[in-house]
Design a protein around this motif. Structure first.
Motif, PDB file in Angstrom:
ATOM      1  N   CYS A 147       0.861  -1.190   0.000  1.00 39.96           N
ATOM      2  CA  CYS A 147       0.000   0.000   0.000  1.00 39.96           C
ATOM      3  C   CYS A 147       0.896   1.238   0.000  1.00 39.96           C
ATOM      4  N   ASN A 148       1.193   1.721  -1.188  1.00 41.03           N
ATOM      5  CA  ASN A 148       2.178   2.782  -1.361  1.00 41.03           C
ATOM      6  C   ASN A 148       1.576   4.095  -1.861  1.00 41.03           C
ATOM      7  N   ALA A 149       0.416   4.028  -2.509  1.00 37.86           N
ATOM      8  CA  ALA A 149      -0.163   5.225  -3.131  1.00 37.86           C
ATOM      9  C   ALA A 149      -0.622   6.237  -2.096  1.00 37.86           C
ATOM     10  N   GLY A 150      -0.558   7.497  -2.462  1.00 35.26           N
ATOM     11  CA  GLY A 150      -1.046   8.537  -1.573  1.00 35.26           C
ATOM     12  C   GLY A 150      -0.698   9.914  -2.100  1.00 35.26           C
ATOM     13  N   ALA A 151      -0.964  10.926  -1.276  1.00 37.60           N
ATOM     14  CA  ALA A 151      -0.706  12.298  -1.687  1.00 37.60           C
ATOM     15  C   ALA A 151      -0.502  13.160  -0.460  1.00 37.60           C
TER      16      ALA A 151
END
Length: 305
Positions: free
Chosen positions: A133-137
């Protein structure tokens, strides 16, 4: 990143979110280079296709060079795209269904030897060795999704880790090698304790007047660590591992966008692969070497609180 002939990931399956750049790109390339099937979860289809094509090219060159040295054939990379915005509940639920369908289509075309291995686990679950779980902002202005949730909280924690992980846990637990969920958190979480759900989700009245993107980011990252700690406790006695990790301060497109010229104050930055290396290790290390619920940096558990 060099090809290591001693590391054979043939037959293993991984999902990496935010896979088209930075740390996610490095993890994807490492896994694909060594024979795993990797599902890249990306928000932008054009960028995803471009990244996959580039990874294919880089992997094929590395594999070709390795074959010249060993005179042994190396399996070509298997990289698949799943297009979704992990800040949206509807997208995460849809993309999980897309993964299940793709896994079903793939398993129907595999040989008897693979079918025998599949029967050693749960016949009702797809093969999934790892979810990263790497996605983000990290945003400077309060931004709410079309579903009414603040983007940072939704992408990093609520849907990007909690929901995606909840959907994937049964498959990870059924993995014969010991499946693992890896939440890419940040040392930035040391800046705050967990403030409660309303504060973390930017739902309190103060955020309508003044939004603090750094605070929201740190809260979401703190939440990932607490979540993996809880899942790790619940998984005691099993081969399933849930861990969080910090890639170190890494020069990625996301950091450039969030900090701009202020990035210089972060000090010497790691390259994307230097940030990804320890996470790649978490993907493939023997289960007995991974401490459930721990917060990792450079292959070692770190202080969390």
């Amino acid at each position: 990143m060099a090809y290591n002939p001693a590391l054979n990931l043939n037959g293993r399956v991984y999902i990496v979110t935010g896979a088209n750049s930075g740390v996610g790109y490095g993890i994807t390339k490492f896994l694909a280079l060594h024979g795993a099937r990797v599902h890249m979860v990306c928000r932008n289809k054009t960028k995803a296709e471009k990244a996959r094509s580039k990874i294919f090219g880089e992997c094929e060159k590395a594999i070709s060079d390795a074959e010249k040295k060993t005179s042994s054939p190396v399996e070509k990379p298997d990289i698949r795209l799943l297009i979704a915005d992990v800040s949206l509940e509807s997208d995460v639920r849809r993309v999980w269904k897309d993964f299940l369908k793709d896994s079903s289509d793939s398993s129907s075309s595999e040989g008897k030897e693979d079918e025998k291995e599949e029967k050693t686990s749960s016949s009702s679950q797809p093969r999934l060795d790892g979810l990263v779980c790497n996605a983000g902002a990290l945003l400077n202005n309060l931004t709410v999704t079309k579903e009414g949730v603040e983007v940072t909280f939704a992408a990093h924690l609520l849907y990007g880790t909690y929901l995606f992980g909840s959907l994937a846990k049964d498959a990870l637990k059924a993995c014969p090698n010991g499946g693992r969920l890896i939440a890419v958190s940040s040392g930035g979480m040391y800046n705050t304790k967990w403030p409660g759900i309303d504060e973390a989700a930017s739902n309190s009245a103060k955020f309508s007047k003044q939004y603090d993107g750094q605070f929201s980011y740190a809260c979401a990252k703190r939440g990932q660590i607490l979540l993996c700690e809880r899942w790790g406790e619940q998984a005691k006695g099993t081969n399933f591992r849930a861990v969080s990790c910090h890639p170190g301060w890494t020069a990625t497109p996301g950091v450039d966008k969030a900090y701009g010229d202020s990035k210089k104050y972060l000090g010497n930055m790691r390259t994307p692969w230097q940030g990804a290396e320890g996470i790649a290790w978490l993907c493939v290390a023997p289960t007995k070497k991974i401490e459930n619920g721990a917060f990792y940096l450079d292959r070692k558990p770190q202080t969390k609180h």
